[in-house]
Scaffold this motif. Structure first.
Motif, mmCIF file in Angstrom:
data_model
loop_
_atom_site.group_PDB
_atom_site.id
_atom_site.type_symbol
_atom_site.label_atom_id
_atom_site.label_comp_id
_atom_site.label_asym_id
_atom_site.label_seq_id
_atom_site.Cartn_x
_atom_site.Cartn_y
_atom_site.Cartn_z
ATOM 1 N N CYS A 89 41.558 -39.791 33.706
ATOM 2 C CA CYS A 89 42.196 -38.471 33.700
ATOM 3 C C CYS A 89 43.371 -38.518 34.682
ATOM 4 O O CYS A 89 43.232 -38.987 35.803
ATOM 5 C CB CYS A 89 41.195 -37.392 34.109
ATOM 6 S SG CYS A 89 41.980 -35.770 34.314
ATOM 7 N N GLU A 90 44.518 -38.059 34.224
ATOM 8 C CA GLU A 90 45.723 -38.151 35.065
ATOM 9 C C GLU A 90 45.915 -36.917 35.931
ATOM 10 O O GLU A 90 46.841 -36.843 36.725
ATOM 11 C CB GLU A 90 46.948 -38.360 34.171
ATOM 12 C CG GLU A 90 46.898 -39.720 33.487
ATOM 13 C CD GLU A 90 47.925 -39.870 32.387
ATOM 14 O OE1 GLU A 90 48.861 -39.051 32.310
ATOM 15 O OE2 GLU A 90 47.784 -40.811 31.593
ATOM 16 N N ALA A 91 45.066 -35.924 35.755
ATOM 17 C CA ALA A 91 45.243 -34.672 36.503
ATOM 18 C C ALA A 91 44.001 -34.371 37.324
ATOM 19 O O ALA A 91 43.536 -33.252 37.358
ATOM 20 C CB ALA A 91 45.524 -33.535 35.526
ATOM 21 N N CYS A 150 40.148 -33.127 33.432
ATOM 22 C CA CYS A 150 40.801 -31.844 33.117
ATOM 23 C C CYS A 150 40.670 -31.458 31.648
ATOM 24 O O CYS A 150 40.607 -30.284 31.307
ATOM 25 C CB CYS A 150 42.273 -31.908 33.532
ATOM 26 S SG CYS A 150 43.305 -32.860 32.402
ATOM 27 N N GLY A 151 40.658 -32.466 30.737
ATOM 28 C CA GLY A 151 40.542 -32.135 29.317
ATOM 29 C C GLY A 151 41.858 -31.736 28.669
ATOM 30 O O GLY A 151 41.875 -31.303 27.518
ATOM 31 N N HIS A 152 42.983 -31.883 29.386
ATOM 32 C CA HIS A 152 44.273 -31.478 28.839
ATOM 33 C C HIS A 152 45.333 -32.573 28.906
ATOM 34 O O HIS A 152 46.260 -32.582 28.117
ATOM 35 C CB HIS A 152 44.810 -30.246 29.601
ATOM 36 C CG HIS A 152 43.913 -29.052 29.491
ATOM 37 N ND1 HIS A 152 43.835 -28.304 28.343
ATOM 38 C CD2 HIS A 152 43.050 -28.493 30.375
ATOM 39 C CE1 HIS A 152 42.960 -27.329 28.527
ATOM 40 N NE2 HIS A 152 42.471 -27.429 29.744
ATOM 41 N N CYS A 153 45.192 -33.473 29.877
ATOM 42 C CA CYS A 153 46.286 -34.415 30.138
ATOM 43 C C CYS A 153 46.353 -35.502 29.060
ATOM 44 O O CYS A 153 45.479 -35.615 28.211
ATOM 45 C CB CYS A 153 46.094 -35.048 31.520
ATOM 46 S SG CYS A 153 44.718 -36.212 31.547
ATOM 47 N N CYS A 211 43.240 -37.782 29.081
ATOM 48 C CA CYS A 211 42.076 -37.162 28.438
ATOM 49 C C CYS A 211 42.230 -37.158 26.913
ATOM 50 O O CYS A 211 41.276 -37.424 26.182
ATOM 51 C CB CYS A 211 41.878 -35.743 28.966
ATOM 52 S SG CYS A 211 41.158 -35.699 30.622
HETATM 53 ZN ZN LIG Z 1 42.778 -35.134 32.222
#
Ligand SMILES: [Zn+2]
Length: 335
Positions: A55-57, A65-68, A71
């Motif tokens: 995960c990058e965030a 995060c589930g958005h980056c 992910c």
């Molecule tokens: Zn992420």
């Protein structure tokens, strides 16, 4: 909408927190060995570790995060920095060529500048030459690589491999946690407690038993066993029937039956049985087979199970014929 990332398993909350602390402190070791009970969720945990690492965030929160971008790629199974190493199709071992390819891949920098995560599983299937080839990389991996070795039988790993890893232990989960989780997942009509016990306390193992037909095959294996013990059936025919079910399933069933039969021989009305629904079939067999034969059967299955999980190919027909011949009633030799 956040992506569907890997579901946490309730009995892994503590080890997950420990991993989060290590990650948060930026002290991630180069290599982990996830070991312990089969069916306790080691692969799922490894997957969550990979998600957290890629995960990058990372926000210091409990989950990725589930958005980056990281992910998204991992959820789509297309993350270039997540490398999975397992036996190639049709093979049972992880060979030296695969390890050489892996080392070459690790020589390149991470595509997205973060970690490169290698999930190697089942780690006990790595051949000795392949393991020796991996040693140096495992000891001094490129700075951005993290190895996650997953093993059901870590005692089969070379000590030199084990000593380079930080262990994460997966004991059999607490029964209350396991049943709560399993209850939402078993088919209607199945008893989660019975299923969990048949699976030796491993909740994912219990789900697998339903999915791969092992749960449904227990009666066939028990029937064959009963027929052999009273000499009514041909051992070769039973071996053939069992082979159509699949050796791993038969071996697991027989081991579980053996434990119950020892319980029957040890106490009248044993307080605990792993297969209470098959008590009527197993009790007479336990009287027909003495302890010597029961322990022989258990040992034979245990060693077969180890072979099934190692890099050695098992002669399935030979194994099953040996077991069924060893169980057939021979009044002249049985006391
Ligand atoms: Zn992420």
């Amino acid at each position: 909408m956040p992506l569907a990332l890997t579901e946490p398993l309730p009995w892994q909350a503590q080890i997950w927190q420990r991993f989060q602390a290590v990650l948060g402190a930026g002290r991630v070791p180069h290599a982990f060995l996830l070991r312990g009970t089969r069916g306790a969720g080691k692969h799922q945990f490894a997957r969550r570790m990979a998600e957290a690492l890629l995960c990058e965030a990372r926000s210091g929160e409990d989950r990725p995060c589930g958005h980056c971008r990281g992910c998204h790629l991992i959820a789509a199974d297309t993350h270039p920095d997540l490398i999975s190493v397992m036996p190639e199709e049709g093979k049972i071992a992880i060979g030296i060529e695969q390890v050489r390819d892996l080392i070459a891949q690790l020589g390149l920098t991470a595509r997205y500048g973060g970690f490169k995560v290698v999930v190697l599983s089942p780690a006990e299937r790595i051949t000795v030459p392949a393991a020796n080839t991996l040693l140096k990389t495992l000891e001094e991996p490129p700075g951005d690589a993290v190895f996650l070795l997953v093993s059901h039988y870590s005692s089969l790993l070379l000590p030199t491999i084990r000593s380079r890893c930080q262990f994460i232990e997966f004991p059999t989960p607490d029964e209350v946690d396991a049943i709560a989780w399993l209850s939402a997942r078993v088919p209607q009509g199945a008893d989660p407690l019975a299923l969990l016990r048949i699976a030796g306390g491993a909740p994912l193992g219990a789900c697998e038993m339903v999915e791969n037909g092992s749960y449904a095959s227990r009666e066939i294996v028990a029937e064959g066993l009963a027929g052999l013990a009273n000499g009514r059936v041909d051992p070769v025919a039973v071996a053939e029937r069992w082979r159509t079910i699949g050796v791993p399933i038969v071996v697991e069933n027989l081991m579980s039956f053996c434990q119950d039969m020892v319980r029957f021989r040890s106490a009248e009305g044993p307080p605990y049985l792993a297969n209470p629904d098959l008590a009527g079939a197993l009790q007479p067999v336990s009287q027909a087979l003495d302890f010597t034969r029961l322990y022989w059967l258990y040992d034979r299955c245990e060693s077969a199970r180890r072979s099934l999980h190692s890099a050695v190919r098992l002669n399935e027909r030979h194994l099953l014929e040996e077991i069924t011949a060893g169980l057939v009633a021979r009044p002249d030799s049985w006391g």
